[in-house]
Every structure is written in C-alpha cells, then in structure tokens.
Design a protein around this motif. Structure first.
Motif, short mmCIF file in Angstrom:
data_model
loop_
_atom_site.label_atom_id
_atom_site.label_comp_id
_atom_site.label_asym_id
_atom_site.label_seq_id
_atom_site.Cartn_x
_atom_site.Cartn_y
_atom_site.Cartn_z
N GLU A 66 0.79 -1.23 0.00
CA GLU A 66 0.00 0.00 0.00
C GLU A 66 0.82 1.28 0.00
OE1 GLU A 66 -3.21 -0.02 -0.44
OE2 GLU A 66 -3.30 -2.21 -0.40
N LYS A 67 2.00 1.27 0.55
CA LYS A 67 2.80 2.49 0.68
C LYS A 67 3.72 2.65 -0.52
CE LYS A 67 0.82 3.15 4.59
NZ LYS A 67 -0.24 4.15 4.70
N GLN A 68 3.44 3.66 -1.34
CA GLN A 68 4.17 3.84 -2.59
C GLN A 68 5.37 4.78 -2.46
OE1 GLN A 68 3.24 1.93 -5.14
NE2 GLN A 68 1.57 1.15 -3.87
N ASP A 69 5.29 5.74 -1.55
CA ASP A 69 6.39 6.69 -1.35
C ASP A 69 7.53 5.97 -0.65
OD1 ASP A 69 8.12 8.66 -0.12
OD2 ASP A 69 6.60 10.15 -0.57
N ARG A 70 8.65 5.78 -1.35
CA ARG A 70 9.73 4.96 -0.82
C ARG A 70 10.37 5.53 0.43
NH1 ARG A 70 12.92 3.23 -6.44
NH2 ARG A 70 11.05 2.49 -7.54
N GLN A 71 10.58 6.85 0.43
CA GLN A 71 11.21 7.48 1.60
C GLN A 71 10.30 7.39 2.81
OE1 GLN A 71 14.22 8.47 1.76
NE2 GLN A 71 14.23 9.45 3.78
N ASP A 72 9.03 7.69 2.61
CA ASP A 72 8.06 7.61 3.70
C ASP A 72 7.92 6.16 4.18
OD1 ASP A 72 5.77 8.80 5.29
OD2 ASP A 72 4.69 7.27 4.16
N ARG A 73 7.87 5.23 3.26
CA ARG A 73 7.76 3.81 3.62
C ARG A 73 8.94 3.36 4.48
NH1 ARG A 73 8.21 -0.30 -1.28
NH2 ARG A 73 10.35 0.49 -1.15
N ARG A 74 10.11 3.83 4.11
CA ARG A 74 11.32 3.44 4.85
C ARG A 74 11.36 4.07 6.23
NH1 ARG A 74 16.48 5.75 5.64
NH2 ARG A 74 18.13 4.16 5.91
N GLU A 75 11.14 5.40 6.31
CA GLU A 75 11.32 6.13 7.57
C GLU A 75 10.19 5.89 8.56
OE1 GLU A 75 13.90 7.73 8.51
OE2 GLU A 75 15.00 7.63 6.63
#
Length: 649
Positions: free
Chosen positions: A232-241
């Motif tokens: 569901e989480k597409q934003d890689r930076q947001d998904r990681r952090e």
C-alpha cells in the motif's frame, strides 16, 4: 611426489579425478599439477566433494607455496574455481543460459554461476537470500575489492528472473508467504516491490528474520503489517522512515523482551521501546514511535472479529450511528495500557465493551468522560497495589477523600463519584462497597458572564475581512446563529434553505440528539450560497472540510481563529467560541425582549433553567442600576456619612 601418492590410489579413483580435471582446458601442465597435488594430499577423489571448508584449505595451501610471486599466488588461488566451473557447466545448461542472458561480464558471470551450481541451483528462480549471504561471505574471505559489484549483479539476476515470472503470470498478484525463515525484501516475488529496494545501500535493512525464537502470534502480526506496508505504501522514503525501519526495530524489541502479542503492549513496555532508541536514532525517534500507533490500528481495524482484549481500541471500527460520535470532535481511540494491574485492566475493558456495544444511546463523548474518571481511580489502585477483587469500602473512602482534597467544583466532583458507582454496579460486585450517594455534594448554579462586549464584537467584524474566507464564514455562522462550534464544523450545503421570504438553517444537534430549524439573516444565507456554488459543494457534503474531506475539526478551528486574531491585532481578546452563544441569548432578551422559551427553542436547550444561564443581561442590569443610584449626589456614601454625623449632633 604426485606419482607416489597416485600409486596408492585405486585405479577408478585416479580415472575419475583425471576425467574431471581434463574438462578444464585453461588449467593444464604445471597449473593442473598444483591443483592435483592438493586433492591428493587432502584425499579428495571427486570435485563433488568440494565445499567452503575445502576451498579455504586450498587458499591456505597456495599461501604456503614457496618460490612464487604475489601475482602468481593470486592467480593460483583462482585455479580451483576454474576447475570447478568447467566441471559444473556441462551439467547445468539451463542455468548457464539464464545467467548469460543477463550477465555479460565474464568474471561476474563465472563467480555467480559457480556458487549457484555448487548449491545445486537449476534455475535462477531458486536463488535465495541464504545463497546471497554465502556468496557475500565467500567474497569477503577472498578479499574481493569488487564485492559490492558482484552482489549487485546477483541481485540484478534475481530481479530480472522475478520480472520474467511476473510477466508470464500478469494477473496473479505475487505476495509474500509467512514462514519460519528470513525474508529479504529485495527478493520479494512482486517485481514492482522488489525493484524499489534495489538502490537501498544497507541491504541489512531489508531482512526480517522470522526464524527468531519468539511468539508465533507476534511474528504473524509483524508479518501481516509488513505485507500491508509493502503493498500500500508507494512513497519509498516515507515507507522506509515511518514504517520499515521502525517496524524492524519494534520486531527485534519484541523478540528480545518476549512480547507475545503486540496488541497487549502496556505503557511501560512502550516506554521501554522508546528508551531503546534514545541516542541511536537522533531526531527520528518521534517518527519511529509512530509505528506502534500504525501497527496496532491496522491490527484492530482489520481483525475478523473485534479484539476486545486489545490495549488500544480504534473507534473507527464501530461505525457509530448519527448522534453517538460528534464528527467535529471525533474520538479516535481508547487506551488501556496505562493501567498496570491486569485484573483491573480487564474490568474496565469489560465495562467499556458494554458501554460501546450495548448501551447504544450514550454518546462517545459521555462514555470517554466516564472512562477518564474510572481510569483515574484504577491508577490510584495501581499505586496502592490493589487488585479489583481486593478493593473494599475503606479503599473507596480513601480515594473519595483524595478527590475531595482537590477542591474541584461540586459538579465535577459528583461526576467522578457517579462514574465510579456505575462502574462498580456493572462489573460484578453483588453490592457496592460504599453508599456512593452519601458522598455527593449539593450543586449551586453559578452564573458566568460570558457575553462578548458589543464593542469587541464590532471590532472583530471590522477585522474579519483579513481572515481566510472559510474562517470568516465559520465565524459568521457562530456569531449570527448562536450554534455550537461543533455544529458549525458539520454544516452541510443542503442545510441552508430559502422559502421565498426567509432563510432557514436545519441542523442536527449532536449534543441534544435532535434536529432544530432556526431563521438566519438573509445576508448570511446569500454569502453561504455563493461560497457553496463557487466551491462546488454538493448538498450532502460538508461545507467546511478537513484535509481528508471530513468535517472541520473544532479544535483546529479554535487554534486557527486565535492565531488569526493575533495577526490582525486582536491581542487583548481570547477567542472562545461558546461565548457567542451567550452573546446571542443575551441580545435576544435585552434588545428584542424575547421570552426565555423563545430563546430556549432558538439555542436548542431542553430546559429553561439551562437557557437562563446563557442570559447575562440580569447581572449587567443590576450593575447599571447600582451605577445609576450611586451617581446621584444624595446617594453617595460621603454625603450619606455627613448627613448621619449632622443628625448625631
């Protein structure tokens, strides 16, 4: 030397080894003798017996050779790999073809092929994280200066294989399956997800080891949420952090501290998790702590059945009917983790389950107020080490005495006592430990003058043009209609009507659980109608919306109004939305001589006694009459005193 050792070998062993060595055309003569001598000394009769330990022994054997240069030594160390590669390639044509389509550079291709063939891999689809780990370990032991390049090539090989498999089955959604194993996100079976991790520098971040010795329930909770995040989480930076890094930290914390169920985390355990990150994550600590909220909310909302045992209940799951939850002051969750004693925590959960599920007429705002009163009592029990089953009348009296010492208003004091009495009455006590009614206090109604002075109202209206349009209109509804702040926030376009002569507002009073219809100024109706058309707001949509499209939050509105008032110079006035209900009630009575009953209907009260508290004209009238009386010279205290003295003479 070689001939002497060969003499003791069986004929078939000699032939087998020689046949295998003959396959490698690049290792001949003296070079082949070096490899052969090592095999004979170690009594290795076939290349199938070569493993990592034997490979390391061969490197050590080469390091001990005399009369060779460092360049030769480095070259000789690779002879064994050349021999093994020549031996395995004819047996693995399918694998060789797959690798050669993707990897063109010979050195990289050969190193990767060799370790795959040694592990019996017949297709690139069989490449696992464990093989990658072993490949990395081998490169480290070989002191390979291009280790990162070789590992990236293996990863690229795996990714291309995943892409090919996905393209052959485009309609089949590839998902991770739970297992007692390590999961490497770069090798996710969905190519889109796997490819998103290719450029992550620290590949250790991508490993979730579900083979750890820990609670299976906890591991499955972490795994389920991990799957959700990946899909569901597409934003890689947001998904990681916000998700992956803190989720892995939480998982390791749970493993180390024997946490069996994430939904049963207590406040002490959450604090311990926070302490475990202090000094290690710097400014990201607050961001990482959000993982507990995100994880527990996901688990509670997606469970097949409501988990009443969870320590946090997210109220979104219950989809309350109109009237039970105020949309402008939504309560997101109820938490129980601060109660330390398990037995006490179970009792309040039982009571709240009844309040939410059975007593369906009570609003969540009322239930939450009662919950806080009971929570305060149970925290007292924690301090005194009192289990629910051990509480007696003396304990209750001690607590009531503590509450009484705070010198809070009688109404608030009584509410706390009544909340505890209801709690005891429900959760299984055959009789209440004390007669709670005995401790209730008499409530004296105190009149608070909250009307906003007329001059201040004029000043606000003059400066209203400097505020954003939505705040202007929200204030005008508040000021002209005398409705509550929560009612302003949930106004819908279809609530404004015109009957040909007058404008009306039909609104649902969440607090009173009933609708009311009141007249509104024609000018306000026209302003609202224009705004609604310009914004393209449908009749059943909220006029003033939050960023998520829901109703405007009442707390946000208050904060923004205070900020805007300071900006336009209204620094000596503290905005309080409810004061304008007092103002309009007082204005109707003072300026228009409206009766209490008319004002009651307009404000939407159930009783006239409540309405009287909203009319601040009487105290103001008394003040004015006092001033008028003492303004007359004959009534002033000085004149009165002289007159008395004169009479005395």
């Amino acid at each position: 030397m070689v001939e002497m050792i060969l003499h003791d070998w069986k004929k078939e062993d000699k032939e087998t080894l020689e046949e295998q060595l003959e396959l490698c055309n690049s290792v001949k003569g003296k070079l082949r003798d070096i490899v052969r001598e090592f095999f004979l000394e170690e009594e290795i009769y076939t290349l199938d017996d070569i493993d990592q330990q034997i490979r390391e022994e061969y490197w050590q054997y080469i390091n001990q050779l005399d009369d060779i240069t460092e360049v030769q030594r480095k070259y000789y160390r690779n002879l064994l790999d050349q021999v093994l590669l020549a031996y395995f390639i004819p047996k693995n044509e399918k694998l060789v073809n797959e690798v050669e389509k993707i990897i063109k550079e010979k050195a990289k291709k050969n190193k990767i092929l060799l370790i795959l063939m040694e592990h019996g891999i017949k297709s690139c689809e069989e490449i696992t994280y464990e093989i990658r780990l072993e490949f990395e370990d081998r490169l480290n032991k070989q002191r390979c200066v291009k280790k990162r390049e070789y590992l990236k090539e293996m990863d690229r090989l795996k990714l291309e294989t995943i892409r090919g498999e996905n393209s052959r089955n485009p309609l089949k959604m590839k998902k991770l399956n739970y297992g007692n194993r390590k999961i490497f996100l770069l090798y996710h079976p969905n190519y889109r997800i796997a490819k998103s991790f290719y450029y992550v520098r620290d590949k250790n971040e991508l490993v979730f080891d579900f083979s750890e010795k820990a609670s299976i329930k906890m591991k499955k909770q972490i795994f389920s949420f991990l799957n959700y995040v990946l899909e569901e989480k597409q934003d890689r930076q947001d998904r990681r952090e916000r998700f992956l890094i803190p989720l892995k930290r939480l998982y390791l914390f749970c493993c180390q501290n024997n946490i069996e169920d994430v939904e049963l985390l207590t406040a002490d355990q959450i604090n311990a998790f926070q302490r475990s990150m202090q000094g290690n994550v710097g400014t990201k600590e607050t961001t990482y702590m959000q993982i507990i909220y995100n994880l527990t909310k996901y688990l509670f909302l997606t469970a097949d059945k409501t988990n009443w045992k969870a320590n946090i209940w997210y109220l979104e799951r219950f989809m309350f009917k109109d009237g039970r939850m105020n949309p402008a002051r939504e309560i997101e969750k109820i938490s129980f983790g601060k109660i330390e004693i398990d037995e006490n925590r179970d009792q309040i959960k039982k009571y709240l389950k009844y309040q939410i599920g059975v007593a369906q007429r009570r609003s969540m705002q009322t239930i939450r107020c009662e919950y806080y009163d009971i929570l305060e009592f149970l925290k007292f029990c924690d301090q005194e080490k009192l289990k629910w089953s051990d509480i007696n009348s003396e304990d209750i009296k001690d607590y009531i005495a503590l509450v009484d010492q705070r010198e809070i208003q009688a109404e608030a004091y009584n509410r706390k006592i009544i909340s505890i009495a209801r709690f005891f009455n429900y959760v299984g006590m055959n009789k209440q430990p004390v007669y709670f009614e005995y401790y209730l206090k008499t409530v004296h109604i105190k009149h608070n003058n909250r009307t906003v002075p007329v001059e201040k109202q004029k000043e606000i209206l003059l400066k209203l043009k400097y505020l954003p349009m939505h705040l202007r209109l929200m204030f005008l509804n508040l000021w002209a209609e005398g409705i509550r702040i929560c009612e302003v926030c949930i106004l819908k376009a279809g609530m404004y009507t015109w009957d040909g002569q007058d404008a009306w507002l039909k609104i649902y009073q969440n607090k009173m659980k009933k609708e009311k219809v009141i007249p509104i100024p024609k000018e306000l109706y026209e302003l609202m109608n224009l705004y609604i058309k310009e914004q393209g707001i449908a009749p059943d949509e909220y006029v003033f919306q939050s960023q998520k499209g829901g109703p405007y939050d009442a707390g946000t509105f208050t904060v923004q109004m205070k900020k805007e008032f300071r900006k336009v110079g209204l620094k000596d006035y503290e905005f309080k939305a409810h004061d304008f209900r007092h103002s309009i009630g007082t204005t109707l009575n003072r300026n228009y001589q409206s009766s209490i009953e008319v004002i009651r209907e307009f404000l939407g009260h159930n009783s006239s006694d409540m309405t009287k508290q909203y009319i601040d004209f009487v105290p103001e009238l008394l003040d004015r009459k006092n001033k008028e009386y003492f303004s007359k010279k004959e009534n002033q205290l000085g004149v009165y005193a002289k007159r008395r003295m004169s009479d005395g003479k």
